[in-house]
Design a protein around this motif. Structure first.
Motif, mmCIF file in Angstrom:
data_model
loop_
_atom_site.group_PDB
_atom_site.id
_atom_site.type_symbol
_atom_site.label_atom_id
_atom_site.label_comp_id
_atom_site.label_asym_id
_atom_site.label_seq_id
_atom_site.Cartn_x
_atom_site.Cartn_y
_atom_site.Cartn_z
ATOM 1 N N HIS A 1 22.506 9.121 62.101
ATOM 2 C CA HIS A 1 22.804 10.493 61.367
ATOM 3 C C HIS A 1 23.579 10.379 60.193
ATOM 4 N N SER A 2 23.187 10.860 59.093
ATOM 5 C CA SER A 2 23.806 10.670 57.963
ATOM 6 C C SER A 2 24.011 9.004 57.655
ATOM 7 N N ALA A 3 23.086 8.553 57.466
ATOM 8 C CA ALA A 3 23.282 6.827 57.645
ATOM 9 C C ALA A 3 23.789 6.115 56.424
ATOM 10 N N ASP A 4 23.830 6.918 55.463
ATOM 11 C CA ASP A 4 24.378 6.390 54.198
ATOM 12 C C ASP A 4 25.417 5.459 53.998
ATOM 13 N N TYR A 5 26.577 5.958 54.476
ATOM 14 C CA TYR A 5 27.896 5.445 54.593
ATOM 15 C C TYR A 5 27.792 4.363 55.382
ATOM 16 N N ASN B 1 13.373 0.166 59.837
ATOM 17 C CA ASN B 1 12.866 0.993 60.561
ATOM 18 C C ASN B 1 14.031 1.894 61.178
ATOM 19 N N LEU B 2 14.273 2.672 59.956
ATOM 20 C CA LEU B 2 15.264 3.624 60.140
ATOM 21 C C LEU B 2 14.920 5.109 60.406
ATOM 22 N N PHE B 3 15.402 5.662 61.305
ATOM 23 C CA PHE B 3 15.197 7.274 61.532
ATOM 24 C C PHE B 3 16.447 7.924 61.267
ATOM 25 N N ASP B 4 16.595 8.768 60.054
ATOM 26 C CA ASP B 4 17.876 9.580 59.987
ATOM 27 C C ASP B 4 17.862 10.894 60.508
ATOM 28 N N THR B 5 18.418 11.131 61.445
ATOM 29 C CA THR B 5 18.317 12.709 61.920
ATOM 30 C C THR B 5 18.673 13.929 61.072
ATOM 31 N N SER B 6 19.675 13.463 60.064
ATOM 32 C CA SER B 6 20.115 14.506 59.186
ATOM 33 C C SER B 6 18.936 14.691 58.113
ATOM 34 N N ILE B 7 18.348 13.581 57.620
ATOM 35 C CA ILE B 7 17.207 13.874 56.656
ATOM 36 C C ILE B 7 16.049 14.583 57.706
ATOM 37 N N ALA B 8 15.859 14.143 58.721
ATOM 38 C CA ALA B 8 14.719 14.943 59.548
ATOM 39 C C ALA B 8 15.414 16.527 59.537
ATOM 40 N N ALA B 9 16.437 16.863 59.864
ATOM 41 C CA ALA B 9 16.856 18.247 59.977
ATOM 42 C C ALA B 9 16.655 18.905 58.916
ATOM 43 N N ALA B 10 17.085 18.206 57.811
ATOM 44 C CA ALA B 10 16.734 19.023 56.221
ATOM 45 C C ALA B 10 15.376 19.200 56.145
ATOM 46 N N PHE B 11 14.250 18.374 56.529
ATOM 47 C CA PHE B 11 12.883 18.553 56.360
ATOM 48 C C PHE B 11 12.241 19.592 57.314
ATOM 49 N N VAL B 12 13.057 19.964 58.206
ATOM 50 C CA VAL B 12 12.168 21.041 59.014
ATOM 51 C C VAL B 12 13.272 22.308 58.842
ATOM 52 N N GLY B 13 13.968 22.472 57.950
ATOM 53 C CA GLY B 13 14.620 23.691 57.312
ATOM 54 C C GLY B 13 16.082 23.856 57.497
ATOM 55 N N SER B 14 16.694 22.833 58.402
ATOM 56 C CA SER B 14 18.107 23.114 58.589
ATOM 57 C C SER B 14 19.025 22.972 57.280
ATOM 58 N N THR B 15 19.899 23.869 57.175
ATOM 59 C CA THR B 15 20.662 24.037 55.918
ATOM 60 C C THR B 15 22.118 23.429 56.197
ATOM 61 N N SER B 16 22.394 23.152 57.519
ATOM 62 C CA SER B 16 23.919 22.771 57.654
ATOM 63 C C SER B 16 23.628 21.550 58.619
#
Length: 383
Positions: free
Chosen positions: A86-90, A105-120
């Motif tokens: 989650h928020s893998a950059d750091y 083979n990374l899956f970032d749940t923060s990016i995924a949430a942004a692309f389904v419309g989450s704002t927080s």
């Protein structure tokens, strides 16, 4: 917290057990990962804990126990095992900095949430929104010194919760993305993120970025450079972050008036008195003896089109941003996800360069495929 909450959490402190955990993880389709570091308390910053979740079990892996971490590097590089963060950059930059490890083979749940419309996009918010799970993101633990051992029960719980639910929320987000036909979008974003590397600070000119330093003349900059390097050495010696050794504002104040009596300077702590004050005064004298420093000029952008048609270019950029904003409203997504701002700025200056811009490294494949034609049609309406 109850013992039941933590009965699936194991602290790993030996290389042999670590190798067993990684061997088991490497046979799974995916694992969840997080790290804890000590940047608020130690210098240089370093990773102090790896959290790994595998099939519902959580492992807190302690690199301070002098583990052989090479099995982890092999797991991270294994493209057959998906790594959920989650928020893998750091985390990616830290792994590269400390160990030279990269993730495939990374899956970032923060990016995924942004692309389904989450704002927080904080972990606690995402878990609440998609799983109905409440986790406590203790400010005390967020600011804790993760170098300290043994880990408290509160620290163990906090660390475990950072990975315990990631695989489940990943599954929910993947289903939402599939329903929206955006799974490939996120896959490309994660692939790009996985290329991130740690960029060492520019020790030659880092001093010039100290807040407030622009008021200094060339002589003051020479003193600031000497003081900045002195503080770095002291920070390494003391194993404390530079801002806890001497604040930036104090460095700038001394550089602007090197004759100041240290006894009158607030924020110097031990450096107001011998023997530390002697080392500090020596750094001031070194700066005064050094050649004056001319601040490097910032690179100028090629804006020949902007200079020629400033108002026209600004109007185009406003229109292009509104096109992107309208696209965001229709898709219920943050407009910034849909087309790079830098690309819009270049197109505002040179709309005829669209074909070249579509091949820009800034523009994603999915953006080009989904919105390239729409953008071409819109640019045709601009003057």
């Amino acid at each position: 917290m109850s013992d039941a909450t933590m009965n699936d959490v194991e602290i790993v402190t030996t290389s042999s057990r670590f190798a067993e955990v990684i061997a088991n993880a490497s046979r799974r389709p995916r694992v969840a990962l997080d790290i804890e570091s000590n940047g608020l308390h130690r210098y240089p910053e370093r990773i102090c804990l790896f959290q790994l979740a595998v099939d519902g079990s959580v492992f807190l892996i302690d690199p301070t126990a002098a583990l052989d971490t090479r099995p982890l590097g092999q797991l991270l590089a294994d493209a057959l095992v998906e790594k959920v963060l989650h928020s893998a950059d750091y985390d990616l930059r830290s792994l590269d900095r400390d160990l030279g490890y990269r993730i495939k083979n990374l899956f970032d749940t923060s990016i995924a949430a942004a692309f389904v419309g989450s704002t927080s996009l904080g972990l606690a918010t995402v878990l609440q929104e998609y799983l109905g799970v409440e986790v406590s993101k203790s400010k005390r633990q967020q600011r804790a010194d993760w170098t300290n051992r043994p880990l408290t029960s509160e620290a163990r719980h906090y660390a475990a919760e950072d990975v315990r639910h990631l695989e489940r929320v990943r599954d929910v987000l993947v289903q939402r993305l599939s329903d929206l036909s955006r799974l490939e979008w996120v896959a490309e974003e994660c692939e790009r993120l996985a290329q991130v590397k740690y960029k060492p600070p520019d020790h030659e000119w880092a001093f010039a970025s100290v807040k407030g330093s622009r008021v200094l003349d060339s002589r003051g900059l020479a003193v600031l450079r000497s003081l900045y390097r002195f503080r770095h050495r002291e920070a390494v010696r003391m194993d404390r972050p530079p801002f806890k050794v001497i604040p930036d504002a104090v460095l700038v104040g001394l550089a602007s008036d090197p004759s100041t009596d240290l006894a009158d300077v607030k924020g110097l702590g031990r450096f107001r008195h011998p023997p530390a004050s002697g080392r500090l005064l020596s750094a001031v004298r070194d700066g005064l003896r050094a050649s004056p420093v001319t601040r490097p000029k910032s690179p100028t952008r090629n804006n020949r089109h902007v200079v020629a048609r400033v108002q026209q270019v600004r109007a185009r950029l406003r229109n292009l941003k509104e096109w992107r904003a309208d696209l965001g409203r229709r898709l219920a997504l943050n407009p910034g996800l849909l087309w790079p701002a830098a690309s819009l700025e270049r197109l505002a200056s040179s709309p005829e360069s669209l074909d070249e811009e579509l091949g820009s490294p800034d523009v994603r494949r999915w953006q080009r495929c989904e919105f390239g034609t729409l953008l071409r049609d819109f640019i045709a309406t601009l003057r």
